[in-house]
Design an enzyme around this catalytic site. Structure first.
Site, PDB file in Angstrom:
ATOM      1  N   CYS A  12       0.866  -1.171   0.000  1.00  0.00           N
ATOM      2  CA  CYS A  12       0.000   0.000   0.000  1.00  0.00           C
ATOM      3  C   CYS A  12       0.913   1.234   0.000  1.00  0.00           C
ATOM      4  O   CYS A  12       2.135   1.124   0.161  1.00  0.00           O
ATOM      5  CB  CYS A  12      -0.896   0.003   1.232  1.00  0.00           C
ATOM      6  SG  CYS A  12       0.017   0.165   2.759  1.00  0.00           S
ATOM      7  N   HIS A  42       5.609  -6.601   7.747  1.00  0.00           N
ATOM      8  CA  HIS A  42       5.426  -8.021   8.100  1.00  0.00           C
ATOM      9  C   HIS A  42       5.730  -8.893   6.901  1.00  0.00           C
ATOM     10  O   HIS A  42       4.856  -9.538   6.330  1.00  0.00           O
ATOM     11  CB  HIS A  42       3.999  -8.246   8.604  1.00  0.00           C
ATOM     12  CG  HIS A  42       3.738  -7.535   9.889  1.00  0.00           C
ATOM     13  ND1 HIS A  42       4.421  -7.805  11.058  1.00  0.00           N
ATOM     14  CD2 HIS A  42       2.900  -6.515  10.193  1.00  0.00           C
ATOM     15  CE1 HIS A  42       3.993  -7.004  12.023  1.00  0.00           C
ATOM     16  NE2 HIS A  42       3.076  -6.204  11.514  1.00  0.00           N
ATOM     17  N   HIS A  74       3.027   2.700  11.206  1.00  0.00           N
ATOM     18  CA  HIS A  74       1.991   2.711  12.241  1.00  0.00           C
ATOM     19  C   HIS A  74       2.049   3.972  13.105  1.00  0.00           C
ATOM     20  O   HIS A  74       1.106   4.282  13.811  1.00  0.00           O
ATOM     21  CB  HIS A  74       2.153   1.508  13.180  1.00  0.00           C
ATOM     22  CG  HIS A  74       1.909   0.201  12.500  1.00  0.00           C
ATOM     23  ND1 HIS A  74       0.900   0.009  11.616  1.00  0.00           N
ATOM     24  CD2 HIS A  74       2.561  -0.988  12.593  1.00  0.00           C
ATOM     25  CE1 HIS A  74       0.918  -1.243  11.173  1.00  0.00           C
ATOM     26  NE2 HIS A  74       1.926  -1.873  11.740  1.00  0.00           N
ATOM     27  N   CYS A  96       2.644   6.591   8.148  1.00  0.00           N
ATOM     28  CA  CYS A  96       1.766   6.726   6.970  1.00  0.00           C
ATOM     29  C   CYS A  96       0.942   8.009   7.119  1.00  0.00           C
ATOM     30  O   CYS A  96       0.384   8.273   8.189  1.00  0.00           O
ATOM     31  CB  CYS A  96       0.846   5.515   6.876  1.00  0.00           C
ATOM     32  SG  CYS A  96      -0.413   5.743   5.601  1.00  0.00           S
ATOM     33  N   GLU A 126      -0.744   1.180  15.986  1.00  0.00           N
ATOM     34  CA  GLU A 126      -1.332   2.411  15.435  1.00  0.00           C
ATOM     35  C   GLU A 126      -2.307   3.029  16.445  1.00  0.00           C
ATOM     36  O   GLU A 126      -2.308   4.252  16.665  1.00  0.00           O
ATOM     37  CB  GLU A 126      -2.069   2.079  14.136  1.00  0.00           C
ATOM     38  CG  GLU A 126      -2.742   3.288  13.528  1.00  0.00           C
ATOM     39  CD  GLU A 126      -3.696   2.911  12.401  1.00  0.00           C
ATOM     40  OE1 GLU A 126      -3.313   2.074  11.555  1.00  0.00           O
ATOM     41  OE2 GLU A 126      -4.823   3.436  12.395  1.00  0.00           O
ATOM     42  N   THR A 162      -7.054   2.782  11.036  1.00  0.00           N
ATOM     43  CA  THR A 162      -7.178   2.894   9.567  1.00  0.00           C
ATOM     44  C   THR A 162      -7.655   1.610   8.900  1.00  0.00           C
ATOM     45  O   THR A 162      -8.232   1.643   7.823  1.00  0.00           O
ATOM     46  CB  THR A 162      -5.826   3.300   8.947  1.00  0.00           C
ATOM     47  OG1 THR A 162      -4.837   2.380   9.394  1.00  0.00           O
ATOM     48  CG2 THR A 162      -5.438   4.699   9.321  1.00  0.00           C
ATOM     49  N   CYS A 190      -8.590   3.777   6.131  1.00  0.00           N
ATOM     50  CA  CYS A 190      -7.843   3.770   4.877  1.00  0.00           C
ATOM     51  C   CYS A 190      -8.444   2.685   3.984  1.00  0.00           C
ATOM     52  O   CYS A 190      -8.710   1.572   4.432  1.00  0.00           O
ATOM     53  CB  CYS A 190      -6.375   3.464   5.165  1.00  0.00           C
ATOM     54  SG  CYS A 190      -5.484   2.963   3.716  1.00  0.00           S
ATOM     55  N   SER A 218       1.978 -11.936   8.471  1.00  0.00           N
ATOM     56  CA  SER A 218       1.221 -10.732   8.118  1.00  0.00           C
ATOM     57  C   SER A 218      -0.276 -10.979   8.284  1.00  0.00           C
ATOM     58  O   SER A 218      -0.866 -11.827   7.600  1.00  0.00           O
ATOM     59  CB  SER A 218       1.529 -10.345   6.665  1.00  0.00           C
ATOM     60  OG  SER A 218       0.524  -9.498   6.185  1.00  0.00           O
ATOM     61  N   ASN A 220      -2.758  -9.044   7.482  1.00  0.00           N
ATOM     62  CA  ASN A 220      -3.611  -8.688   6.344  1.00  0.00           C
ATOM     63  C   ASN A 220      -3.507  -9.733   5.235  1.00  0.00           C
ATOM     64  O   ASN A 220      -4.460  -9.990   4.510  1.00  0.00           O
ATOM     65  CB  ASN A 220      -3.344  -7.257   5.871  1.00  0.00           C
ATOM     66  CG  ASN A 220      -2.017  -7.104   5.153  1.00  0.00           C
ATOM     67  OD1 ASN A 220      -1.865  -7.573   4.056  1.00  0.00           O
ATOM     68  ND2 ASN A 220      -1.057  -6.446   5.799  1.00  0.00           N
TER      69      ASN A 220
END
Ligand code: F3S
Length: 693
Positions: A12, A42, A74, A96, A126, A162, A190, A218, A220
């Site tokens: 991202c 990650h 983060h 970010c 975060e 986010t 986000c 990770s 995500n």
């Protein structure tokens, strides 16, 4: 076999930025070791690559004593960055921009005494960073049910981690609305994560096999695996291309590939290459791309209805907030607030989803500070980047202001920068030229003085040609207009007898020209300078003197103004009879000798005449045979005419009077037998040598 890549996959914006900043720091000459506070990303392969570049991961600020500290995407609480700087560390803040905005909002809400509610995971770094901005006073809720258990204040500001879903934020807002008087909602979600998830889901529904690429650590990436499995597609989670087995693709028509937001592009490319080798049926990579594009189009049409679903009672608030974001277009000039000045870029809050950036080298060091309100030109708008230019905005605004001034005749202000051939250069946002003939109403022989003084001029634009970069300005036109206005005002508003302040501009033999406002001059005649006699105007005033003068006469039709200086002071002839009397012997000074006698000044502005017949007790043919200019004499007052400002004096009578007194003294002393010739001679001589007194 078709190989399709998800529309959104891999790094991202925030992770890419943090990774690139770290790579750049490692490959340039940063002082000391480079440490990242917490894992930057990650993904084991990316971490390994950074370690080879000398970047180490630390979990606590206490473990860093020197060198450069990188803040990962983060973010951290603002005070932690200050602590790092206090330790002498060079800090690269790779937070970010989406997260940074959430941190800033939390800080603002907290300062404005709102109860800050964060929808998110309290253990996520975060959320810890956002909470840190409130000095850890925020209330953190994971889901709507948590709202029922918390104490709710009258004024609440709510924002989200986010990576939260919009549905969860909306549900929490709905609960808070039931219990609070005012709820300010900030959608800090986000879309990068949800976009990747939607793209993975869409692709998984079209293919036989999905390859999800990314670190097994990770979260995500693991979530992408779950989403793809939910539609009963065969899913393989791999970290690198070498894990791919050809047996997975027997009798498979379509393979989809997606990757988590922390998967570097080179790993995705490796997977694509490996698949390409395996796919004997694909002729060229071009064909593959064409198919990917076709898939993308299909995905676009299937995505649209999803957005339409997002309508619910509380959604209006979120929609309102969303609409508060400006709709940015490249080429626009907008206002923004400087949020951070970094070594490479200046972050500017432009009321958009995230901050825009100006390359620091464009503005130069020390030119901007946090909190500055500035205009910026939107140079480029992308999904994850807004590039701004202050220089371009300043230039565009300067031309627009000049165009406006040119068309309307309005004036602008500018500081003189340089003397050039034929005139002066000024800074009007762009370079402007004033021809020498337009610098003042008259000829100016020393233009350099304006440069030395950093003179600020009010100017009119008299020529403008942007194509030729040509701006010609005139100060003369402004001065002329001011002069005409001032003249009108003076004739309209002033009356004879008024006293005004003026500045002596020029001296002549017959008087002085005095500026009584914006270049409007009146004549102060030498005869009006003093109640006494004035030999030359320079004896009373000098150029640049500021003086009070009385308007004696206004003649607009002849453009003449007569001024008086003596009229601003008391008339010494007033009540002259109270200070002097007939037969009085007074002392004075010979100021002028004329054919018919001599003028004697008794006091400033009061002169009397000793007629030639009154100079001596013998016949005088030339007054200068008896007296000299500047000589001090005793005179007797013969008559006083206050109205005509005349006093008749007699030197002869004064001398006779003195002689008589001396004779009386002599007689008295003779009678007493006590006289010296010197007493008499001395006294008599003093009569004729007054100037030696
Ligand atoms: Fe930033 Fe969104 Fe990535 S918040 S780090 S761009 S997932």
């Amino acid at each position: 076999m078709e190989i399709l890549l998800a529309e959104k996959a891999g790094f991202c914006f925030g992770v890419k930025r943090a990774f690139e900043l770290t790579q750049e720091a490692a490959s340039t000459n940063h002082a000391g070791p480079i440490s990242v506070l917490g894992p930057l990303i990650h993904n084991p392969q990316a971490i390994e690559m950074l370690e080879k570049l000398g970047v180490t991961t630390v979990m606590d600020l206490d473990h860093v004593s020197e060198g450069t500290l990188i803040i990962r995407c983060h973010g951290v609480a603002p005070n932690l960055i200050e602590q790092a700087k206090d330790k002498g560390l060079a800090v690269i803040d790779a937070t970010c921009p989406f997260v940074r905005r959430a941190i800033r909002l939390a800080d603002t809400l907290s300062t404005e005494r709102y109860q800050v509610v964060i929808v998110g995971d309290p253990d996520h770094p975060e959320v810890i960073a956002i909470n840190g901005a409130t000095k850890n006073q925020a209330t953190i809720v994971k889901e709507p049910g948590d709202v029922g258990k918390m104490e709710v204040h009258r004024h609440v500001g709510i924002l989200a981690q986010t990576t939260q879903t919009l549905q969860n934020l909306q549900a929490c807002v709905a609960e808070l609305l039931k219990r609070s008087q005012e709820v300010r909602v900030y959608n800090t979600i986000c879309t990068a994560t949800s976009e990747r998830q939607a793209a993975a889901l869409s692709l998984a529904q079209q293919v036989d096999v999905m390859l999800v690429v990314g670190g097994r650590n990770s979260a995500n990436t693991r979530r992408l695996v779950e989403i793809c499995k939910d539609v009963n597609t065969v899913v393989y989670h791999i970290e690198i291309a070498e894990e791919i087995e050809s047996g997975w693709f027997e009798n498979v028509d379509k393979v989809g590939i997606t990757a988590g937001a922390s998967t570097p592009s080179w790993i995705i490319e490796g997977v694509l290459d490996r698949m390409s080798e395996l796919n004997k049926e694909l002729d060229t990579l071009q064909e593959e791309n064409a198919q990917v594009e076709e898939t993308e189009k299909q995905e676009e049409t299937t995505e649209a209805p999803q957005e339409e679903k997002q309508e619910a009672p509380v959604e209006q608030q979120l929609a309102d907030y969303e609409s508060s974001f400006v709709d940015l277009q490249a080429g626009e000039i907008i206002e923004g607030r400087v949020e951070e000045v970094g070594p490479d870029e200046v972050m500017v809050d432009i009321s958009y989803k995230f901050e825009g950036t100006i390359p620091t080298k464009e503005v130069g060091p020390g030119k901007l500070e946090k909190g500055d309100q500035i205009h910026v030109y939107v140079a480029k708008v992308e999904d994850d980047t807004v590039i701004l230019s202050k220089r371009r905005a300043d230039r565009e605004l300067a031309w627009s202001k000049l165009q406006d001034a040119y068309e309307t005749g309005q004036t602008i202000e500018a500081v003189v920068k340089e003397r050039v051939k034929g005139g002066l250069l000024v800074d009007v946002g762009v370079r402007g030229f004033i021809p020498a003939s337009h610098v003042d109403m008259g000829y100016v022989d020393d233009l350099d003085k304006y440069v030395k003084e950093n003179a600020k001029f009010t100017l009119k634009v008299i020529e403008l040609d942007r194509a030729k970069n040509n701006v010609v300005l005139s100060r003369k036109q402004v001065l002329e207009e001011e002069y005409e206005k001032a003249k009108e005002t003076i004739y309209e508003e002033l009356n004879e007898g008024d006293i005004v302040q003026g500045v002596v501009r020029r001296l002549t033999d017959f008087g002085a020209f005095v500026d009584i406002g914006n270049g409007v001059e009146g004549l102060l005649h030498v005869s009006e300078m003093s109640w006494g006699r004035v030999r030359h105007p320079k004896d009373v005033v000098a150029v640049d003197d500021t003086i009070d003068v009385m308007i004696l006469k206004l003649e607009p039709e002849r453009e003449r103004i007569s001024l008086g200086l003596k009229q601003t002071k008391p008339d010494p002839w007033t009540n002259i009879g109270g200070r002097y009397s007939v037969d009085q012997i007074v002392q004075g000074e010979i100021t002028r000798i004329v054919d018919f006698g001599a003028f004697v000044q008794l006091e400033d502005g009061v002169e009397g005449l000793v007629h030639i017949s009154q100079l001596a007790d013998y016949h005088v043919t030339r007054p200068e045979d008896v007296v000299t200019t500047g000589e001090k004499v005793k005179v007797k007052i013969l008559n006083i005419d206050e109205g005509a400002h005349r006093i008749g004096l007699s030197l002869r009578d004064a001398q006779e009077n003195t002689k008589k007194q001396q004779e009386e003294i002599y007689q008295e002393q003779t009678d007493n037998g006590n006289v010296k010739i010197g007493d008499v001679v001395g006294d008599l001589s003093s009569l004729f040598n007054q100037s030696e007194e």
